[in-house]
Design a protein around this motif. Structure first.
Motif, PDB file in Angstrom:
ATOM      1  N   GLN A   1       0.827  -1.209   0.000  1.00  0.00           N
ATOM      2  CA  GLN A   1       0.000   0.000   0.000  1.00  0.00           C
ATOM      3  C   GLN A   1       0.862   1.260   0.000  1.00  0.00           C
ATOM      4  OE1 GLN A   1      -2.705   0.239   3.285  1.00  0.00           O
ATOM      5  NE2 GLN A   1      -3.894   1.893   2.390  1.00  0.00           N
ATOM      6  N   LEU A   2       1.970   1.240   0.747  1.00  0.00           N
ATOM      7  CA  LEU A   2       2.858   2.402   0.779  1.00  0.00           C
ATOM      8  C   LEU A   2       3.487   2.652  -0.585  1.00  0.00           C
ATOM      9  CD1 LEU A   2       4.304   4.614   2.362  1.00  0.00           C
ATOM     10  CD2 LEU A   2       6.055   2.936   2.989  1.00  0.00           C
ATOM     11  N   ALA A   3       3.950   1.589  -1.233  1.00  0.00           N
ATOM     12  CA  ALA A   3       4.529   1.748  -2.570  1.00  0.00           C
ATOM     13  C   ALA A   3       3.490   2.266  -3.556  1.00  0.00           C
ATOM     14  CB  ALA A   3       5.098   0.412  -3.045  1.00  0.00           C
ATOM     15  N   ASP A   4       2.264   1.781  -3.434  1.00  0.00           N
ATOM     16  CA  ASP A   4       1.182   2.249  -4.302  1.00  0.00           C
ATOM     17  C   ASP A   4       0.925   3.736  -4.091  1.00  0.00           C
ATOM     18  OD1 ASP A   4      -1.152   2.480  -5.838  1.00  0.00           O
ATOM     19  OD2 ASP A   4      -2.404   1.869  -4.160  1.00  0.00           O
ATOM     20  N   GLN A   5       0.871   4.169  -2.843  1.00  0.00           N
ATOM     21  CA  GLN A   5       0.615   5.578  -2.549  1.00  0.00           C
ATOM     22  C   GLN A   5       1.770   6.471  -2.994  1.00  0.00           C
ATOM     23  OE1 GLN A   5      -0.251   5.654   1.642  1.00  0.00           O
ATOM     24  NE2 GLN A   5      -2.322   4.860   1.384  1.00  0.00           N
ATOM     25  N   LEU A   6       3.001   5.988  -2.868  1.00  0.00           N
ATOM     26  CA  LEU A   6       4.148   6.788  -3.299  1.00  0.00           C
ATOM     27  C   LEU A   6       4.142   6.997  -4.812  1.00  0.00           C
ATOM     28  CD1 LEU A   6       7.041   5.384  -1.063  1.00  0.00           C
ATOM     29  CD2 LEU A   6       5.936   7.619  -0.913  1.00  0.00           C
ATOM     30  N   LEU A   7       3.843   5.944  -5.555  1.00  0.00           N
ATOM     31  CA  LEU A   7       3.788   6.087  -7.008  1.00  0.00           C
ATOM     32  C   LEU A   7       2.668   7.032  -7.430  1.00  0.00           C
ATOM     33  CD1 LEU A   7       4.508   2.592  -8.597  1.00  0.00           C
ATOM     34  CD2 LEU A   7       5.786   4.699  -8.884  1.00  0.00           C
ATOM     35  N   PHE A   8       1.523   6.908  -6.773  1.00  0.00           N
ATOM     36  CA  PHE A   8       0.419   7.800  -7.113  1.00  0.00           C
ATOM     37  C   PHE A   8       0.741   9.243  -6.731  1.00  0.00           C
ATOM     38  CE2 PHE A   8      -3.894   9.569  -6.727  1.00  0.00           C
ATOM     39  CZ  PHE A   8      -4.407   9.171  -7.949  1.00  0.00           C
ATOM     40  N   ALA A   9       1.483   9.430  -5.633  1.00  0.00           N
ATOM     41  CA  ALA A   9       1.900  10.781  -5.249  1.00  0.00           C
ATOM     42  C   ALA A   9       2.851  11.375  -6.282  1.00  0.00           C
ATOM     43  CB  ALA A   9       2.558  10.750  -3.875  1.00  0.00           C
ATOM     44  N   MET A  10       3.714  10.539  -6.860  1.00  0.00           N
ATOM     45  CA  MET A  10       4.612  11.027  -7.909  1.00  0.00           C
ATOM     46  C   MET A  10       3.824  11.500  -9.123  1.00  0.00           C
ATOM     47  SD  MET A  10       7.700   8.216  -7.735  1.00  0.00           S
ATOM     48  CE  MET A  10       8.402   8.866  -9.246  1.00  0.00           C
ATOM     49  N   VAL A  11       2.787  10.740  -9.491  1.00  0.00           N
ATOM     50  CA  VAL A  11       1.942  11.166 -10.610  1.00  0.00           C
ATOM     51  C   VAL A  11       1.252  12.487 -10.281  1.00  0.00           C
ATOM     52  CG1 VAL A  11      -0.067  10.550 -12.006  1.00  0.00           C
ATOM     53  CG2 VAL A  11       1.600   8.802 -11.397  1.00  0.00           C
ATOM     54  N   THR A  12       0.791  12.634  -9.041  1.00  0.00           N
ATOM     55  CA  THR A  12       0.126  13.870  -8.624  1.00  0.00           C
ATOM     56  C   THR A  12       1.067  15.065  -8.717  1.00  0.00           C
ATOM     57  OG1 THR A  12      -1.246  12.581  -7.099  1.00  0.00           O
ATOM     58  CG2 THR A  12      -1.157  14.957  -6.756  1.00  0.00           C
ATOM     59  N   ILE A  13       2.307  14.888  -8.273  1.00  0.00           N
ATOM     60  CA  ILE A  13       3.287  15.979  -8.329  1.00  0.00           C
ATOM     61  C   ILE A  13       3.590  16.353  -9.776  1.00  0.00           C
ATOM     62  CG2 ILE A  13       5.674  16.594  -7.809  1.00  0.00           C
ATOM     63  CD1 ILE A  13       5.432  14.874  -5.288  1.00  0.00           C
ATOM     64  N   ASN A  14       3.748  15.357 -10.629  1.00  0.00           N
ATOM     65  CA  ASN A  14       4.035  15.641 -12.038  1.00  0.00           C
ATOM     66  C   ASN A  14       2.879  16.387 -12.705  1.00  0.00           C
ATOM     67  OD1 ASN A  14       6.528  14.374 -11.891  1.00  0.00           O
ATOM     68  ND2 ASN A  14       5.715  12.386 -12.492  1.00  0.00           N
ATOM     69  N   VAL A  15       1.659  15.995 -12.367  1.00  0.00           N
ATOM     70  CA  VAL A  15       0.499  16.701 -12.921  1.00  0.00           C
ATOM     71  C   VAL A  15       0.465  18.138 -12.424  1.00  0.00           C
ATOM     72  CG1 VAL A  15      -2.023  16.792 -12.910  1.00  0.00           C
ATOM     73  CG2 VAL A  15      -0.862  14.621 -13.279  1.00  0.00           C
ATOM     74  N   GLY A  16       0.785  18.348 -11.151  1.00  0.00           N
ATOM     75  CA  GLY A  16       0.821  19.705 -10.612  1.00  0.00           C
ATOM     76  C   GLY A  16       1.847  20.580 -11.312  1.00  0.00           C
ATOM     77  N   ILE A  17       3.007  20.017 -11.605  1.00  0.00           N
ATOM     78  CA  ILE A  17       4.035  20.779 -12.328  1.00  0.00           C
ATOM     79  C   ILE A  17       3.554  21.129 -13.734  1.00  0.00           C
ATOM     80  CG2 ILE A  17       6.365  20.645 -13.291  1.00  0.00           C
ATOM     81  CD1 ILE A  17       7.120  18.893 -10.902  1.00  0.00           C
ATOM     82  N   ALA A  18       2.917  20.167 -14.404  1.00  0.00           N
ATOM     83  CA  ALA A  18       2.399  20.433 -15.751  1.00  0.00           C
ATOM     84  C   ALA A  18       1.334  21.522 -15.722  1.00  0.00           C
ATOM     85  CB  ALA A  18       1.829  19.146 -16.350  1.00  0.00           C
ATOM     86  N   MET A  19       0.479  21.508 -14.699  1.00  0.00           N
ATOM     87  CA  MET A  19      -0.556  22.538 -14.600  1.00  0.00           C
ATOM     88  C   MET A  19       0.050  23.916 -14.320  1.00  0.00           C
ATOM     89  SD  MET A  19      -3.327  21.028 -15.306  1.00  0.00           S
ATOM     90  CE  MET A  19      -2.309  20.016 -16.399  1.00  0.00           C
ATOM     91  N   ALA A  20       1.139  23.959 -13.562  1.00  0.00           N
ATOM     92  CA  ALA A  20       1.806  25.237 -13.306  1.00  0.00           C
ATOM     93  C   ALA A  20       2.384  25.815 -14.598  1.00  0.00           C
ATOM     94  CB  ALA A  20       2.907  25.044 -12.261  1.00  0.00           C
ATOM     95  N   PHE A  21       3.002  24.969 -15.410  1.00  0.00           N
ATOM     96  CA  PHE A  21       3.516  25.434 -16.698  1.00  0.00           C
ATOM     97  C   PHE A  21       2.379  25.890 -17.612  1.00  0.00           C
ATOM     98  CE2 PHE A  21       7.476  23.141 -15.629  1.00  0.00           C
ATOM     99  CZ  PHE A  21       8.390  24.110 -16.003  1.00  0.00           C
ATOM    100  N   LEU A  22       1.246  25.198 -17.549  1.00  0.00           N
ATOM    101  CA  LEU A  22       0.095  25.602 -18.356  1.00  0.00           C
ATOM    102  C   LEU A  22      -0.394  26.989 -17.960  1.00  0.00           C
ATOM    103  CD1 LEU A  22      -2.298  25.135 -20.297  1.00  0.00           C
ATOM    104  CD2 LEU A  22      -3.455  23.961 -18.415  1.00  0.00           C
ATOM    105  N   ALA A  23      -0.517  27.223 -16.661  1.00  0.00           N
ATOM    106  CA  ALA A  23      -0.974  28.538 -16.196  1.00  0.00           C
ATOM    107  C   ALA A  23       0.006  29.632 -16.607  1.00  0.00           C
ATOM    108  CB  ALA A  23      -1.148  28.512 -14.676  1.00  0.00           C
ATOM    109  N   GLY A  24       1.308  29.355 -16.477  1.00  0.00           N
ATOM    110  CA  GLY A  24       2.298  30.347 -16.878  1.00  0.00           C
ATOM    111  C   GLY A  24       2.266  30.633 -18.366  1.00  0.00           C
ATOM    112  N   ALA A  25       2.131  29.580 -19.175  1.00  0.00           N
ATOM    113  CA  ALA A  25       2.080  29.778 -20.626  1.00  0.00           C
ATOM    114  C   ALA A  25       0.835  30.554 -21.033  1.00  0.00           C
ATOM    115  CB  ALA A  25       2.111  28.424 -21.332  1.00  0.00           C
ATOM    116  N   LEU A  26      -0.281  30.264 -20.380  1.00  0.00           N
ATOM    117  CA  LEU A  26      -1.519  30.961 -20.717  1.00  0.00           C
ATOM    118  C   LEU A  26      -1.429  32.450 -20.376  1.00  0.00           C
ATOM    119  CD1 LEU A  26      -4.403  30.632 -21.758  1.00  0.00           C
ATOM    120  CD2 LEU A  26      -5.119  30.170 -19.411  1.00  0.00           C
TER     121      LEU A  26
END
Length: 205
Positions: free
Chosen positions: A103-128
């Motif tokens: 369960q911990l490994a599952d949550q860590l991987l999902f947290a990594m996906v969440t962080i990557n999505v957050g970074i992509a959304m930040a770049f989107l807001a800046g580009a817009l």
């Protein structure tokens, strides 16, 4: 219940965010390359096979752990009578450790996906915002306000959509497990007759 709800959320968010992207591209043609790049990035940020496999392992280990706990509680009197408390304690501890590790490994991987999505959304807001500033002379105040507002909604909505999509992909493990269990061979029923010397009745003397 969770799977239909996740499906509904994913489809609703996908249609809403697609409409927002189209409206932004129509109002600001310069945003079209950014939208295409965003689609490419989000496609590669989808949950990996490892994430789905870890969720499957986590779910597979949680069931036996709860079953062992229930059986231990139900047979507590027999366990005490046989002095097997230490054995069952160690067995349950190993089962809990395995389930928690998955369960911990599952949550860590999902947290990594969440962080990557957050970074992509930040770049989107800046580009817009950068595109709005560069094309401010060709935009009316109402259009600029609409673009900024929809851009904020798009940033939040796409992040939420990716999270829901990840949950939906991992919720499909329940369907996989049902399909797997449906293919298990049934247990063979015993048809052997007892030996001749087997007593037909018994009594306590």
């Amino acid at each position: 219940f969770a799977l239909p709800m996740a499906t509904n959320m994913v489809l609703t968010m996908a249609v809403a965010q697609f409409g927002t992207l189209v409206s932004l591209c129509v109002l600001m043609p310069w945003f079209t390359p950014v939208a295409l790049a965003l689609m490419f990035v989000l496609y590669h940020l989808q949950p990996t096979v490892a994430t789905v496999v870890l969720r499957r392992v986590s779910n597979s280990l949680a069931g036996p752990t709860m079953a062992l706990f229930s059986e231990t509680i139900g047979g507590a009197a027999s366990i005490r009578a046989a002095s097997l408390g230490g054995f069952f304690e160690r067995r349950f501890a190993r089962s809990v450790d395995d389930a928690n590790a998955a369960q911990l490994a599952d949550q860590l991987l999902f947290a990594m996906v969440t962080i990557n999505v957050g970074i992509a959304m930040a770049f989107l807001a800046g580009a817009l915002l950068l595109i709005v500033m560069l094309t401010k002379d060709s935009l009316t105040p109402a259009t600029a306000s609409f673009v900024v507002t929809q851009g904020m909604n798009l940033t939040l909505g796409l992040g939420f959509f990716m999270m829901q999509r990840g949950q939906f992909a991992m919720a499909l493990n329940s369907i996989e497990r049902l399909a797997e269990f449906s293919k298990l061979p049934p247990e063979v029923e015993g048809h052997e007759t007892p030996a001749v010397e087997w007593p037909e009745s018994g009594e306590v003397t």
